[in-house]
Scaffold this motif. Structure first.
Motif, PDB file in Angstrom:
ATOM      1  N   GLU A 733      31.268  47.334  41.463  1.00 18.33           N
ATOM      2  CA  GLU A 733      31.956  48.060  42.534  1.00 18.33           C
ATOM      3  C   GLU A 733      30.984  48.419  43.652  1.00 18.33           C
ATOM      4  O   GLU A 733      31.309  48.301  44.839  1.00 18.33           O
ATOM      5  CB  GLU A 733      32.612  49.326  41.968  1.00 18.33           C
ATOM      6  N   GLU A 737      30.957  47.119  47.581  1.00 17.74           N
ATOM      7  CA  GLU A 737      30.920  48.046  48.705  1.00 17.74           C
ATOM      8  C   GLU A 737      29.803  47.683  49.685  1.00 17.74           C
ATOM      9  O   GLU A 737      29.963  47.778  50.902  1.00 17.74           O
ATOM     10  CB  GLU A 737      30.709  49.474  48.192  1.00 17.74           C
ATOM     11  N   GLN A 788      34.523  39.610  44.979  1.00 18.02           N
ATOM     12  CA  GLN A 788      35.769  40.266  44.602  1.00 18.02           C
ATOM     13  C   GLN A 788      36.228  39.816  43.207  1.00 18.02           C
ATOM     14  O   GLN A 788      36.699  40.620  42.402  1.00 18.02           O
ATOM     15  CB  GLN A 788      36.849  39.966  45.641  1.00 18.02           C
ATOM     16  N   ALA A 791      34.042  41.529  40.624  1.00 20.29           N
ATOM     17  CA  ALA A 791      34.410  42.931  40.459  1.00 20.29           C
ATOM     18  C   ALA A 791      35.712  43.062  39.676  1.00 20.29           C
ATOM     19  O   ALA A 791      35.858  43.939  38.807  1.00 20.29           O
ATOM     20  CB  ALA A 791      34.543  43.593  41.830  1.00 20.29           C
ATOM     21  N   ARG A 795      36.293  44.947  35.978  1.00 18.07           N
ATOM     22  CA  ARG A 795      37.317  45.962  35.703  1.00 18.07           C
ATOM     23  C   ARG A 795      38.221  45.511  34.564  1.00 18.07           C
ATOM     24  O   ARG A 795      38.653  46.307  33.724  1.00 18.07           O
ATOM     25  CB  ARG A 795      38.131  46.237  36.972  1.00 18.07           C
TER      26      ARG A 795
END
Length: 809
Positions: A733, A737, A788, A791, A795
């Motif tokens: 994450e 960012e 992306q 990530a 998750r």
């Protein structure tokens, strides 16, 4: 307040004929009056400083033309004013009838230079005094007309049977009441009238017959009154104004300098008050038609005009049939009858076309195509042209000579001129540096410059003076400086009807092309406010014109503008322009010139002062980085030749880089600049990097660092490894960012440089495998998409483990 009817008498020794400038009725009746009374002299409202050149007005010019008077005011500002003449102007007809009668004519108005101010109207034959009166507003309401133009037409123009006696009585009364209700008469008007009274008195002493005085109606009665003290004292001058007029000669001698006066071509478009002329007659083409038709007794003027409008509409592919034209004529004639007009007039015809042809609503601020055609015809397309033998200002002669010498004379056939601006090496070496101004001017005079550069400088001087017919179309961008492999320009040259007028009117700036271009640059510099970038671009423009050595006044103005500018971004952009001129230019001849170096030092110091107080700036990242790199480049290139203070520069960068209230981008850029200058140790750079390790700061810090120290970074693999350590410590994450800013930071490296940095990292992890490894393969998807996905995968696995779908860890 009584009106003295004696002013209307034509048997008096001095006969006053009041006019509205550019009125065909006035033009017709002043001729009639002159032939009836046979005066010994005709005195006309016009610039008295043109009297010694009045014979030029008798040459066979093509009207309209104008007397152009220009002056430089004590504050350095330049102003020009026009006295336009068309065929039906009463002033022009007064001049013509004087020639026909073989009697002298004189202008009796105060020279424009004596009353010129920044806000004075530039059209001296306007009628603002008449149209702005409260009396006119009241009279319009009583008669039932819309405005002053319609009121004047109703009282004086429409009736072809208006007699001279009726005109004099009506116009004198009309103008008397306008003047008597005026609450404030300007000092300039009072001075002008005092001057005209003195001119009339001199004519009275010089000539023994009648004197005909032709002036604007606003001035007629005051002039009459001052010459006849026994009449009403309505307009006596106050003692204060009398005192100022007594000192008029001394005051005017000290008030102005650098003045001139000349004839210039004019046009009906410029004369039309609907397209810019200050309070003149509208639609001069219509009144020209009135003038022509009245002489042959034709009272159906509107029919020929309507036919012209129909042709114009059809040329514009607007449908108009014979039935439409019949409807327009019927409507116009009905309106003329309803309004009590003796014949169909201008507004009747306009309203008839609108009523008969315009079917849809006309939105506010827009003009219907039919009305555009009407006004095009009513405006008229006449353009003036001066005949051979007219005295021209020295500037015009200089322009003509230089265009001839450079084979750039405009013709009706457009031609394209492409110039390669190449300066020979030997010429560059002899003209650069700090030569005396006289030496440089002699070199220019001897045409030592390459022919293409001579032509370019001439064309740029014409451009800055807005000389019509010369357009810069394409070429190298010396402002953006994106591709300067070849320095070239492309111009189009074509004669236009405005060419002669624009040359004459540019004489306000000087007697030679160099002087005029220099004065124009000074005026443009005076108009700039707190913008160093515009200042630098103006200096670049001056160099394009060959004005290498600026005057002390311009140099001081440029310094003032630099010191007034509090914007770091415009200051550094200006610094970039001057750095190019001083350090890199080989074409314009500005490399190493001392005055540019002086300005460069001034802007450099200003940049440092603004940099330290810059604070938090949002949305200007690229401008900030580019500005700081320009400052660094200036120091690297000019520190020795211009003796820039290295200690001060380093101290400013150190203070900014250690100010943690500044943005990470600026701190990264300043530490990068210090590192490039070898004023920052590797340990300090890494410490600042660690301080900015937060995901929302790291990318910005690296962007600034890489932009200012791109080459230095590649020579220090330890920094690359430290960046890798920080990134590997991020979870998915945090990495996502930080990714956008990181991508921007690494975009400053070329693909080869990024490949080299990646191999450096891989070699540190497994040197043996990398030796034989194939080149790195590009991802089949974008980096952003890959991040992306990673990530999302993280998750997903976390959720799987949390719910024990795989039995936990």
């Amino acid at each position: 307040m009584e009106f003295d009817t004696a002013i209307c008498q034509t048997k008096a020794p001095i006969v006053f004929f009041p006019v509205r400038h550019h009125s065909p009725a006035c033009g017709r009746l002043v001729r009639q009056l002159a032939f009836e009374i046979r005066p010994s002299v005709i005195l006309i409202e016009g610039p008295s400083d043109f009297n010694d050149r009045l014979p030029e007005l008798t040459l066979p010019h093509q009207l309209p033309i104008a007397i152009y008077s220009y002056v430089r005011l004590p504050d350095g500002k330049r102003r020009g004013a026009f006295y336009p003449f068309c065929i039906y102007s009463p002033e022009w007809q007064a001049l013509q009838v004087a020639q026909e009668l073989g009697i002298p004519a004189q202008f009796i108005d105060l020279p424009w230079a004596e009353v010129a101010t920044e806000n004075a109207p530039i059209h001296r034959y306007a009628d603002a005094e008449l149209r702005q009166s409260d009396y006119v507003t009241t009279l319009c309401q009583k008669i039932g007309v819309e405005n002053f133009d319609t009121l004047w037409d109703t009282l004086f123009e429409i009736d072809p049977e208006l007699t001279l006696t009726q005109y004099l009585e009506r116009c004198h009364q009309f103008c008397f009441h306008i003047r008597s209700t005026e609450t404030h008469i300007s000092k300039a008007d009072l001075r002008r009238e005092a001057f005209m009274v003195e001119a009339i008195q001199q004519a009275r002493r010089q000539y023994f017959g009648k004197i005909l005085v032709v002036t604007g109606g606003f001035h007629s009665y005051p002039l009459y009154e001052q010459l006849h003290p026994e009449c009403a004292e309505s307009f006596s001058l106050t003692p204060e104004v009398d005192a100022s007029i007594q000192n008029l000669e001394l005051e005017t001698q000290n008030s102005t300098s650098d003045r001139g006066i000349a004839l210039t071509p004019y046009s009906y478009q410029r004369l039309d008050n609907l397209t810019g002329y200050e309070s003149g007659m509208p639609n001069p083409g219509f009144y020209h038609a009135v003038w022509q038709n009245r002489f042959i007794g034709n009272q159906t003027i509107y029919r020929s005009l309507l036919a012209q409008v129909a042709r114009e509409l059809r040329q514009r592919e607007q449908t108009v049939s014979c039935a439409d034209l019949i409807a327009v004529e019927t409507m116009a004639r009905g309106l003329a009858t309803l309004r009590g007009h003796a014949e169909v007039w201008r507004q009747d015809l306009v309203d008839g076309i609108v009523g008969a042809l315009v079917k849809e609503e006309i939105e506010g601020g827009l003009t219907h195509p039919f009305l555009q055609a009407v006004y095009h015809i009513f405006r008229g397309q006449d353009r003036g042209r001066l005949t051979t033998g007219t005295t021209l200002p020295p500037l015009v002669q200089d322009i003509q000579q230089q265009l001839h010498n450079q084979d750039l004379e405009p013709t009706t056939q457009q031609r394209i001129v492409e110039l390669d601006l190449i300066r020979p090496v030997e010429e560059t070496e002899t003209t650069l540096g700090n030569q005396p101004i006289a030496t440089q001017k002699q070199a220019t005079a001897l045409s030592t410059l390459p022919p293409s550069l001579q032509k370019s400088q001439l064309l740029h001087r014409l451009r800055i003076l807005s000389i019509s017919g010369f357009r810069h179309m394409d070429g190298s961008d010396l402002i953006g400086r994106k591709d300067l492999v070849r320095i070239w320009e492309q111009w189009t040259i074509q004669w236009t009807p405005e060419f002669d007028a624009s040359c004459i009117e540019a004489a306000i700036y000087g007697a030679t092309l160099v002087d005029a271009a220099t004065a124009r640059v000074l005026d443009l510099a005076a108009a700039i406010e707190r913008d160093a970038e515009k200042t630098a671009i103006l200096l670049l423009d001056a160099c394009l014109m060959g004005l290498y050595d600026i005057s002390d006044g311009l140099r001081q103005r440029l310094v003032e503008l630099i010191r007034q500018d509090n914007n770091f971004f415009t200051i550094t952009k200006a610094l970039g322009h001057l750095l190019y001129l001083y350090r890199y230019d080989e074409v314009l001849g500005t490399k190493g010139r001392s005055h540019i170096g002086t300005l460069l030092v001034e802007i450099f110091q200003r940049s440092l002062w603004l940099l330290e107080g810059l604070g938090q700036v949002q949305g200007m990242d690229q401008d900030l980085l580019h500005g700081l790199r320009t400052v660094l480049e200036t120091f690297e290139c000019c520190s020795s030749t211009l003796e820039l203070n290295a200690d001060h520069f380093v101290q400013v960068l150190q203070r900014v880089s250690t100010d943690f209230h500044q943005t990470p981008l600026l701190r990264g850029a300043t530490i990068g600049a210090l590192w490039t200058l070898k004023q920052a140790a590797m340990e300090q750079v890494i410490a600042d990097l660690i301080y900015s390790a937060n995901p929302d700061h790291l990318g910005d810090f690296l962007t600034g660092l890489f932009y200012l120290a791109r080459e230095t970074v590649q020579r220090h693999p330890d920094l690359v490894h430290k960046i890798d350590d920080l990134l590997m410590a991020y979870d998915d994450e945090s990495f996502l960012e930080a990714l956008p800013a990181l991508r921007l930071a690494f975009s400053y490296f070329t693909p080869r440089e990024k490949h080299y940095m990646a191999r450096t990292l891989l070699q540190a992890q497994d040197a043996g495998q990398v030796k034989e490894a194939a080149p790195l393969v590009d991802l089949e998807v974008s980096v952003g998409l890959a991040a992306q996905v990673l990530a999302f995968e993280t998750r997903l696995f976390q959720a799987v483990r949390r719910y024990g779908l795989r039995g936990g860890d």
